[in-house]
Structure formats: C-alpha cells, structure tokens
Enzyme design. Structure first.
Site, short mmCIF file in Angstrom:
data_model
loop_
_atom_site.label_atom_id
_atom_site.label_comp_id
_atom_site.label_asym_id
_atom_site.label_seq_id
_atom_site.Cartn_x
_atom_site.Cartn_y
_atom_site.Cartn_z
N LYS A 54 -0.95 -1.72 -6.54
CA LYS A 54 -0.27 -0.60 -5.88
C LYS A 54 -0.72 0.73 -6.49
O LYS A 54 -0.97 1.71 -5.77
CB LYS A 54 1.25 -0.78 -5.98
CG LYS A 54 1.72 -1.96 -5.14
CD LYS A 54 3.15 -2.42 -5.42
CE LYS A 54 3.35 -3.75 -4.67
NZ LYS A 54 4.72 -4.25 -4.69
N GLN A 98 9.81 -3.16 -8.87
CA GLN A 98 9.22 -4.45 -8.50
C GLN A 98 10.23 -5.57 -8.74
O GLN A 98 10.80 -5.68 -9.83
CB GLN A 98 7.93 -4.68 -9.31
CG GLN A 98 7.17 -5.93 -8.94
CD GLN A 98 6.40 -5.85 -7.62
OE1 GLN A 98 6.18 -4.76 -7.09
NE2 GLN A 98 6.01 -6.98 -7.09
N ASP A 121 10.66 0.85 -0.62
CA ASP A 121 10.73 -0.59 -0.38
C ASP A 121 11.76 -0.94 0.69
O ASP A 121 11.81 -2.07 1.17
CB ASP A 121 11.08 -1.34 -1.69
CG ASP A 121 9.94 -2.20 -2.19
OD1 ASP A 121 8.95 -2.36 -1.44
OD2 ASP A 121 10.04 -2.74 -3.31
N1 L37 Z 1 7.06 -3.88 -1.99
N2 L37 Z 1 6.45 -5.94 -2.78
C1 L37 Z 1 7.32 -4.95 -2.78
N3 L37 Z 1 8.44 -4.93 -3.53
C2 L37 Z 1 8.70 -5.99 -4.29
O1 L37 Z 1 9.83 -5.96 -5.02
N4 L37 Z 1 8.08 -8.18 -5.12
C3 L37 Z 1 7.83 -7.09 -4.34
C4 L37 Z 1 6.69 -7.02 -3.55
N5 L37 Z 1 5.80 -8.03 -3.54
C5 L37 Z 1 4.45 -7.83 -3.62
O2 L37 Z 1 3.98 -6.78 -4.03
N6 L37 Z 1 3.72 -8.86 -3.18
C6 L37 Z 1 2.34 -8.90 -3.01
C7 L37 Z 1 1.81 -10.13 -2.80
C8 L37 Z 1 0.44 -10.29 -2.61
C9 L37 Z 1 -0.39 -9.20 -2.62
C10 L37 Z 1 0.13 -7.96 -2.82
C11 L37 Z 1 1.51 -7.80 -3.02
C12 L37 Z 1 -1.86 -9.34 -2.40
O3 L37 Z 1 -2.56 -8.39 -2.13
N7 L37 Z 1 -2.38 -10.56 -2.50
C13 L37 Z 1 -3.79 -10.86 -2.28
C14 L37 Z 1 -4.26 -11.83 -3.36
C15 L37 Z 1 -4.11 -11.25 -4.72
C16 L37 Z 1 -4.48 -12.22 -5.82
O4 L37 Z 1 -5.65 -12.61 -5.87
O5 L37 Z 1 -3.59 -12.59 -6.61
C17 L37 Z 1 -3.98 -11.49 -0.91
O6 L37 Z 1 -5.05 -11.36 -0.36
O7 L37 Z 1 -3.03 -12.13 -0.43
#
Ligand code: L37
Length: 292
Positions: A54, A98, A121
C-alpha cells in the site's frame, strides 16, 4: 479452459493510472498531495506485506504515505490516541488500520475513533450502516468488495437480476460484498459454516464471490456453466517445485472451475491487486472530500 480469465492486475493498473492522473492534476492546480496513514499493530507477516504494498502504491501514484507500526502489546488507549492524532493531522487524508488487530484490542472501538471523512477502508459503523441502508450513501466502500464489483463490471458481467452467492460473512469481505451486490440489484445468498447443502446453493449462482478462507473449496461440479467466479481467497499451498516451498491458491479449485465457468479470477493476480487499487481510489476521494 473455457472461462475467460479476469485480469485483476491489468484492471487494477487502469484504476491506478486514472488515480495517478487525477493526483497529478490536483498537484498542478496547487492542491495537496493525497496522504494515506497506515497503522500496523504487531508483526503478522501477511499484514506487513500488504501494508508495504500500500505504501509502495502511494509512492507510485504520487501520493504521500505515513507508516505507523505499533508493537503487538500496544494498549487500546495507545492505538486510539494515534488514530485521534491522525484525525487532527491535515496532511493525512486517509487512515487505514490494517486488520486483524491483536486479540486484546477492541477493533470496533478503534474503527469508531476514525474520522468518517478519513475512513478509506469504509469500516466505520456509520459508513457500513449507510452501505446497508437504502437511499443512503457511504463516504467510502470497503476496498476488497469494491474491487470485486469493479472486476465484474469491467468484464461486462451483468449484476442486475443475477443470482449472486457470497461464500463467507466476514466484516471485511463477505458481508460488505453482499450489501454491495444488493445495491447493484442482484439477488443475494450468503453461504456460511451453518449453510446446508452448499454445492446445491452454489450451483444456482450466476455470480460467486468466494471469501470463506478454505483452500480450493469451490469444486468444478458446483459451478453453473457460464457463471462468473470471483476468488478472494489467499492460501499457501505446499509446493516443492517452488523456491519458497509453497504457492498461493484461492478458495476456488481453479483447474476444475475454469473448465465450467464463464469468467474466473486467478490467484494471485485477481482480487488482491484490486484491493490496493481501490484503496488508492478511496484515498484520492478522501482528499477531494476534505478540499471542500
Ligand atoms: N483495505 N485490506 C484493507 N484493510 C484491511 O484491514 N486486512 C485488510 C486488507 N487486506 C489486504 O490488504 N489484503 C490484500 C490481500 C492481497 C493483496 C493485497 C492486499 C495482493 O496484492 N495479493 C497479491 C499476491 C501478493 C503476494 O504475493 O503475497 C495477489 O496477486 O493476489
């Protein structure tokens, strides 16, 4: 593979490009750079990764980010005091705490302390309450469900009149996703741990949002041919062929379901990147709301 792959990475990039252009236009007009404060309590490895992503997205889009890591044994008062400082800071447009927080903290009270005009959020009870009520408009919609709806719309999936099944009823994804689908005029069923005959319920769905936290839970023979499948799950599956020793899989058995569905999101590269893109969109919106 019969299903069309929904490319979350590409669709997220388009959202981020639009946000970056709007940020540049703001700055050129003499307005402030949007600023996002991230609050991370404790050392969960997954949460730390997401928060880093983020902050990086803010930098990529020309926005400011202010990171506030707190130790896992922080008191309720310490966390709430930080939130109140961020509420009062005019350089902070959005506040992201978070989740999940460590068990000893009262999540509801922390979220309630966030100024609703900075609640990027969308988890403040007033914003969630407005999402749940007809004729009311939340200031912000929760990022992950917002991203799911955006993926469906960008892929040309008709939501109005569709039978939608949401798997999972969490505060972060399942419940707000169900509320958003109702607002989009879908007919919505929420499946949870006490639901009877889940495969039969899923078979009626034109749209499935899977956010149940169980690896490869949705099987190919549960899916109506042509259905749109949005997979929110992120699970680590042991895989000796990978350097890390595991690979990420969703809550949907991708190999089976892709042969039956009309549309499917991959994991990774599906909903995950959209969560970040929608957070950036919400942070820009927060700055715009606070201009007025
Ligand atoms: N806004 N998001 C918000 N608030 C929260 O309180 N927990 C939470 C939340 N969750 C969050 O940020 N989840 C999230 C999950 C996956 C990704 C980003 C955010 C993401 O980009 N995942 C990639 C893989 C990342 C990796 O390799 O670990 C994907 O392509 O899915």
């Amino acid at each position: 593979m019969s299903a069309q792959l929904i490319d979350g990475k590409a669709i997220a990039q388009k959202v981020k490009d639009d946000v970056a252009a709007a940020v540049a236009a703001r700055v050129a007009a003499g307005k402030s750079k949007p600023g996002l404060a991230t609050v991370l309590v404790g050392e969960r490895v997954d949460s730390a990764t997401y928060v880093r992503m983020k902050q990086k997205a803010c930098a990529d889009l020309g926005m400011e980010s202010f990171h506030h890591p707190l130790p896992s044994d922080s008191t309720q008062e310490e966390v709430e005091n930080l939130v109140r400082e961020l509420n009062a800071d005019p350089t902070v447009n959005g506040i992201l705490v978070q989740l999940p927080l460590p068990d000893h903290l009262d999540e509801e009270k922390v979220l309630q302390a966030i100024d609703i005009t900075k609640d990027v959020d969308g988890f403040h009870p007033i914003n969630i309450g407005r999402l749940a009520q007809k004729g009311r408009e939340p200031l912000f919609v929760p990022c992950t469900p917002f991203g799911c709806i955006h993926l469906l719309k960008e892929s040309g999936v008709k939501i109005e009149g569709a039978n939608a099944v949401v798997l999972g009823r969490s505060n972060i994804v399942g419940m707000p996703a169900a509320l958003l689908l109702v607002r989009e005029n879908a007919t919505v069923t929420v499946v949870h741990s006490r639901t009877q005959n889940i495969p039969e319920v899923v078979r009626r769905a034109d749209i499935v949002i899977a956010a149940i936290g169980k690896m490869e839970f949705v099987r190919g023979d549960w899916v109506k041919p042509g259905a749109a499948i949005i997979d929110v799950g992120i699970n680590s599956k042991p895989d000796a062929t990978r350097k890390r020793g595991y690979r990420l899989v969703g809550d949907v058995n991708f190999d089976e379901v892709k042969e039956v569905a009309g549309y499917i999101t991959p994991v990774p590269g599906g909903v995950g990147p959209m969560t970040i893109a929608m957070l950036m969109k919400n942070t820009l919106r927060a700055a715009e709301i606070q201009d007025q």
